[in-house]
Design an enzyme around this catalytic site. Structure first.
Site, short mmCIF file in Angstrom:
data_model
loop_
_atom_site.label_atom_id
_atom_site.label_comp_id
_atom_site.label_asym_id
_atom_site.label_seq_id
_atom_site.Cartn_x
_atom_site.Cartn_y
_atom_site.Cartn_z
N GLY A 159 0.81 -1.22 0.00
CA GLY A 159 0.00 0.00 0.00
C GLY A 159 0.84 1.26 0.00
O GLY A 159 0.55 2.23 -0.72
N CYS A 160 1.90 1.25 0.79
CA CYS A 160 2.77 2.42 0.87
C CYS A 160 3.49 2.65 -0.45
O CYS A 160 3.68 3.80 -0.87
CB CYS A 160 3.76 2.25 2.01
SG CYS A 160 2.94 2.12 3.62
N THR A 161 3.87 1.58 -1.11
CA THR A 161 4.53 1.70 -2.41
C THR A 161 3.57 2.29 -3.44
O THR A 161 3.93 3.22 -4.17
CB THR A 161 5.06 0.33 -2.87
OG1 THR A 161 6.02 -0.13 -1.91
CG2 THR A 161 5.69 0.42 -4.24
#
Length: 169
Positions: A59-61
């Site tokens: 998700g952060c990527t």
């Protein structure tokens, strides 16, 4: 993500969210590539601060790639972008390089900024509760006041929504 075990007791507790219209808390953090970033560095410009739980996770990527892809559009809207997590700078550098990220990444290993911005709190995953960074984005106006806050962010379409708000501010 857990902060270091020697975390001061006041940072081990959940932090309270800020409100739109309030003055953005000042900060100075180490950044990817070396040096530091401070709120005062962006005086007179709009600023997006997006807080993410852990570098190089799915998700952060996706979120970091989405903000990087729209960087030139944000620049045209007079808006700078900074991604912030508790990851060390070395991890932020690897994250940036691996995914060719173009936005600044800052490291808050102490958790002081996370606490000041109200993004540190209880989370739940697979029925397990723990303390961590709640995915949150702030849009700060040219005057240093918070224009808008997105809490419990869902990544798909989020960077685009923030861009729309930045253009209209």
């Amino acid at each position: 993500m857990r902060l270091p075990k020697d975390l001061p007791l006041e940072l081990a507790r959940e932090s309270a969210p800020l409100a739109a219209g309030s003055k953005a808390p000042d900060f100075t953090l180490p950044r990817d590539g070396g040096g530091t970033l401070s709120l005062r560095d962006f005086k007179g410009r709009k600023l997006v601060l997006y807080f993410y739980p852990k570098a190089d996770t799915p998700g952060c990527t996706r979120e970091a790639i989405a903000f990087s892809a729209l960087k030139s559009a944000f620049t045209r809207a007079g808006t700078e972008i900074v991604g912030i997590s508790a990851d060390p700078v070395a991890r932020q550098n690897k994250f940036r390089d691996k995914h060719s990220l173009t936005t600044a990444l800052a490291s808050d290993e102490t958790g002081q900024m996370l606490k000041a911005y109200g993004v540190w709190g209880e989370k739940s995953m697979y029925g397990r509760k723990f303390m961590g960074i709640r995915r949150t984005t702030y849009l700060i106006g040219r005057d240093g006041r918070i224009v808008r806050i997105w809490e419990n962010v869902k990544v798909p379409g989020h960077a685009e929504d923030v861009l729309v708000a930045a253009r209209s501010t």
